[in-house]
Design a protein around this motif. Structure first.
Motif, PDB file in Angstrom:
ATOM      1  N   THR A  73     -25.661  39.393  -9.151  1.00  0.00           N
ATOM      2  CA  THR A  73     -24.581  38.701  -9.827  1.00  0.00           C
ATOM      3  C   THR A  73     -24.657  37.221  -9.483  1.00  0.00           C
ATOM      4  OG1 THR A  73     -23.106  39.106  -7.981  1.00  0.00           O
ATOM      5  CG2 THR A  73     -23.095  40.736  -9.771  1.00  0.00           C
ATOM      6  N   SER A  74     -23.985  36.418 -10.240  1.00  0.00           N
ATOM      7  CA  SER A  74     -24.019  34.975 -10.036  1.00  0.00           C
ATOM      8  C   SER A  74     -23.296  34.584  -8.756  1.00  0.00           C
ATOM      9  CB  SER A  74     -23.353  34.285 -11.232  1.00  0.00           C
ATOM     10  OG  SER A  74     -23.326  32.903 -11.037  1.00  0.00           O
ATOM     11  N   TYR A  75     -23.833  33.604  -8.061  1.00  0.00           N
ATOM     12  CA  TYR A  75     -23.177  33.056  -6.881  1.00  0.00           C
ATOM     13  C   TYR A  75     -22.207  31.947  -7.273  1.00  0.00           C
ATOM     14  CZ  TYR A  75     -26.770  35.576  -4.358  1.00  0.00           C
ATOM     15  OH  TYR A  75     -27.580  36.564  -3.868  1.00  0.00           O
ATOM     16  N   CYS A  76     -22.393  31.364  -8.447  1.00  0.00           N
ATOM     17  CA  CYS A  76     -21.532  30.280  -8.918  1.00  0.00           C
ATOM     18  C   CYS A  76     -20.280  30.845  -9.572  1.00  0.00           C
ATOM     19  CB  CYS A  76     -22.276  29.432  -9.958  1.00  0.00           C
ATOM     20  SG  CYS A  76     -23.705  28.551  -9.317  1.00  0.00           S
ATOM     21  N   PRO A  77     -19.186  30.104  -9.537  1.00  0.00           N
ATOM     22  CA  PRO A  77     -17.982  30.547 -10.255  1.00  0.00           C
ATOM     23  C   PRO A  77     -18.262  30.628 -11.758  1.00  0.00           C
ATOM     24  CG  PRO A  77     -17.493  28.671  -8.810  1.00  0.00           C
ATOM     25  CD  PRO A  77     -18.972  28.860  -8.803  1.00  0.00           C
ATOM     26  N   SER A  78     -17.760  31.660 -12.403  1.00  0.00           N
ATOM     27  CA  SER A  78     -18.052  31.894 -13.820  1.00  0.00           C
ATOM     28  C   SER A  78     -17.523  30.787 -14.730  1.00  0.00           C
ATOM     29  CB  SER A  78     -17.492  33.247 -14.263  1.00  0.00           C
ATOM     30  OG  SER A  78     -16.092  33.282 -14.057  1.00  0.00           O
ATOM     31  N   ASP A 113     -30.227  25.496  -5.854  1.00  0.00           N
ATOM     32  CA  ASP A 113     -29.344  25.451  -7.027  1.00  0.00           C
ATOM     33  C   ASP A 113     -29.423  26.785  -7.750  1.00  0.00           C
ATOM     34  OD1 ASP A 113     -29.149  22.700  -6.574  1.00  0.00           O
ATOM     35  OD2 ASP A 113     -30.425  22.161  -8.257  1.00  0.00           O
ATOM     36  N   GLU A 114     -28.310  27.213  -8.320  1.00  0.00           N
ATOM     37  CA  GLU A 114     -28.325  28.324  -9.271  1.00  0.00           C
ATOM     38  C   GLU A 114     -28.076  27.731 -10.647  1.00  0.00           C
ATOM     39  OE1 GLU A 114     -26.176  32.531 -10.452  1.00  0.00           O
ATOM     40  OE2 GLU A 114     -25.424  31.413  -8.734  1.00  0.00           O
ATOM     41  N   GLN A 115     -28.914  28.096 -11.614  1.00  0.00           N
ATOM     42  CA  GLN A 115     -28.793  27.579 -12.973  1.00  0.00           C
ATOM     43  C   GLN A 115     -27.852  28.467 -13.777  1.00  0.00           C
ATOM     44  OE1 GLN A 115     -30.572  24.584 -13.366  1.00  0.00           O
ATOM     45  NE2 GLN A 115     -30.817  25.062 -11.208  1.00  0.00           N
ATOM     46  N   LEU A 116     -27.048  27.857 -14.636  1.00  0.00           N
ATOM     47  CA  LEU A 116     -26.065  28.570 -15.443  1.00  0.00           C
ATOM     48  C   LEU A 116     -26.237  28.219 -16.911  1.00  0.00           C
ATOM     49  CD1 LEU A 116     -23.018  27.795 -13.143  1.00  0.00           C
ATOM     50  CD2 LEU A 116     -24.190  29.985 -13.357  1.00  0.00           C
ATOM     51  N   PRO A 117     -25.710  29.042 -17.813  1.00  0.00           N
ATOM     52  CA  PRO A 117     -25.774  28.695 -19.233  1.00  0.00           C
ATOM     53  C   PRO A 117     -25.150  27.324 -19.510  1.00  0.00           C
ATOM     54  CG  PRO A 117     -25.096  30.984 -18.966  1.00  0.00           C
ATOM     55  CD  PRO A 117     -25.106  30.363 -17.587  1.00  0.00           C
ATOM     56  N   GLY A 118     -25.765  26.577 -20.424  1.00  0.00           N
ATOM     57  CA  GLY A 118     -25.267  25.256 -20.775  1.00  0.00           C
ATOM     58  C   GLY A 118     -25.815  24.158 -19.876  1.00  0.00           C
ATOM     59  N   ASN A 119     -26.930  24.425 -19.194  1.00  0.00           N
ATOM     60  CA  ASN A 119     -27.556  23.464 -18.272  1.00  0.00           C
ATOM     61  C   ASN A 119     -26.636  23.048 -17.124  1.00  0.00           C
ATOM     62  OD1 ASN A 119     -30.089  23.389 -19.501  1.00  0.00           O
ATOM     63  ND2 ASN A 119     -29.320  21.947 -21.038  1.00  0.00           N
ATOM     64  N   ARG A 120     -25.745  23.937 -16.755  1.00  0.00           N
ATOM     65  CA  ARG A 120     -24.878  23.700 -15.606  1.00  0.00           C
ATOM     66  C   ARG A 120     -25.528  24.307 -14.365  1.00  0.00           C
ATOM     67  NH1 ARG A 120     -19.304  23.543 -17.851  1.00  0.00           N
ATOM     68  NH2 ARG A 120     -19.472  21.947 -19.447  1.00  0.00           N
ATOM     69  N   LEU A 121     -25.062  23.901 -13.200  1.00  0.00           N
ATOM     70  CA  LEU A 121     -25.616  24.409 -11.960  1.00  0.00           C
ATOM     71  C   LEU A 121     -24.603  24.288 -10.842  1.00  0.00           C
ATOM     72  CD1 LEU A 121     -26.888  21.745  -9.980  1.00  0.00           C
ATOM     73  CD2 LEU A 121     -27.820  21.450 -12.259  1.00  0.00           C
ATOM     74  N   CYS A 122     -24.821  25.046  -9.786  1.00  0.00           N
ATOM     75  CA  CYS A 122     -24.076  24.860  -8.544  1.00  0.00           C
ATOM     76  C   CYS A 122     -25.055  25.093  -7.412  1.00  0.00           C
ATOM     77  CB  CYS A 122     -22.865  25.787  -8.453  1.00  0.00           C
ATOM     78  SG  CYS A 122     -23.247  27.477  -8.000  1.00  0.00           S
ATOM     79  N   GLY A 123     -24.737  24.571  -6.244  1.00  0.00           N
ATOM     80  CA  GLY A 123     -25.680  24.735  -5.156  1.00  0.00           C
ATOM     81  C   GLY A 123     -25.168  24.245  -3.830  1.00  0.00           C
ATOM     82  N   VAL A 124     -26.075  24.296  -2.867  1.00  0.00           N
ATOM     83  CA  VAL A 124     -25.788  23.852  -1.514  1.00  0.00           C
ATOM     84  C   VAL A 124     -27.019  23.148  -0.956  1.00  0.00           C
ATOM     85  CG1 VAL A 124     -26.458  26.071  -0.475  1.00  0.00           C
ATOM     86  CG2 VAL A 124     -24.910  24.553   0.754  1.00  0.00           C
ATOM     87  N   SER A 125     -26.783  22.062  -0.246  1.00  0.00           N
ATOM     88  CA  SER A 125     -27.847  21.320   0.433  1.00  0.00           C
ATOM     89  C   SER A 125     -27.555  21.311   1.922  1.00  0.00           C
ATOM     90  CB  SER A 125     -27.899  19.867  -0.043  1.00  0.00           C
ATOM     91  OG  SER A 125     -28.252  19.792  -1.393  1.00  0.00           O
ATOM     92  N   LEU A 126     -28.581  21.596   2.703  1.00  0.00           N
ATOM     93  CA  LEU A 126     -28.499  21.499   4.151  1.00  0.00           C
ATOM     94  C   LEU A 126     -29.437  20.383   4.577  1.00  0.00           C
ATOM     95  CD1 LEU A 126     -28.803  25.291   4.906  1.00  0.00           C
ATOM     96  CD2 LEU A 126     -26.709  23.947   4.864  1.00  0.00           C
ATOM     97  N   PHE A 127     -28.944  19.476   5.420  1.00  0.00           N
ATOM     98  CA  PHE A 127     -29.777  18.350   5.801  1.00  0.00           C
ATOM     99  C   PHE A 127     -29.317  17.756   7.119  1.00  0.00           C
ATOM    100  CE2 PHE A 127     -26.264  16.835   3.302  1.00  0.00           C
ATOM    101  CZ  PHE A 127     -25.910  15.599   3.811  1.00  0.00           C
ATOM    102  N   SER A 128     -30.212  16.975   7.698  1.00  0.00           N
ATOM    103  CA  SER A 128     -29.817  16.152   8.835  1.00  0.00           C
ATOM    104  C   SER A 128     -29.541  14.783   8.246  1.00  0.00           C
ATOM    105  CB  SER A 128     -30.935  16.090   9.872  1.00  0.00           C
ATOM    106  OG  SER A 128     -32.087  15.502   9.331  1.00  0.00           O
ATOM    107  N   ASN A 129     -28.356  14.238   8.501  1.00  0.00           N
ATOM    108  CA  ASN A 129     -28.016  12.962   7.876  1.00  0.00           C
ATOM    109  C   ASN A 129     -28.729  11.800   8.569  1.00  0.00           C
ATOM    110  OD1 ASN A 129     -26.377  12.036  10.083  1.00  0.00           O
ATOM    111  ND2 ASN A 129     -24.566  13.005   9.211  1.00  0.00           N
TER     112      ASN A 129
END
Length: 181
Positions: free
Chosen positions: A33-38, A78-94
């Motif tokens: 199932t999608s990880y992004c909000p519908s 990133d997770e890609q969604l219909p309509g070229n939308r996306l959601c995601g998470v980045s982990l980094f050292s600033n």
């Protein structure tokens, strides 16, 4: 796991990024199932051609140099969604060596300037990680949390591989490689 252990001496942030990237990739390659909000998906838009994208940034250029700046390493999914939308998470050292995270949603625009391989992404979300004594290095920071908007320009090298340039406001530019799955 050996790759994780081999890179542990290079710094905990790089080791964590490699471990999380390797650990998450098989799970994301399957279509659960999608990880992004519908509500982020465009209703009636065609399904995306790929499930998501993992990106890695080994280098960030700062507009102004500071002896306090540390090497920045980023891994994002990133997770890609219909309509070229996306959601995601980045982990980094600033830029100051603090572990940080950016949780976001966004839109991708393909075929920019009539070039099929050229794309632009615009993401907005919540950034966490700039804490004392560097809490004033990002605007509107409250206890390490701050809003962020990150524009990205990218070029699709193959159907799966891209290079991307993330604009980090008045801080600098982040260079990254993206791999679709």
């Amino acid at each position: 796991m050996q790759l994780f252990v081999r890179h542990l001496h290079r710094g905990p942030a790089l080791a964590l990024a490699l471990f999380l990237g390797l650990a998450c990739a098989p799970a994301l390659a399957q279509k659960p199932t999608s990880y992004c909000p519908s509500f982020l998906a465009v209703e009636g838009a065609p399904e995306p051609t790929h499930r998501g994208e993992i990106s890695f940034s080994p280098y960030t250029y700062h507009w102004s140099r500071s002896p306090e700046h540390k090497h920045v390493v980023l891994v994002s999914v990133d997770e890609q969604l219909p309509g070229n939308r996306l959601c995601g998470v980045s982990l980094f050292s600033n830029s100051f060596g603090q572990p940080s995270v950016y949780v976001y949603a966004g839109q991708q625009f393909n075929g920019v300037l009539g070039v099929p391989q050229l794309f632009v992404k615009l993401t907005a979300g919540i950034l966490y990680g700039y804490v004392q004594p560097y809490e004033d290095k990002v605007p509107l920071n409250y206890n390490g949390f701050s809003p962020a908007i990150i524009p990205v320009i990218g070029y699709q090298l193959t159907p799966h591989d891209s290079v991307q340039l993330k604009v980090l406001g008045n801080a600098g530019l982040m260079f990254s490689y993206g791999r679709r799955f």
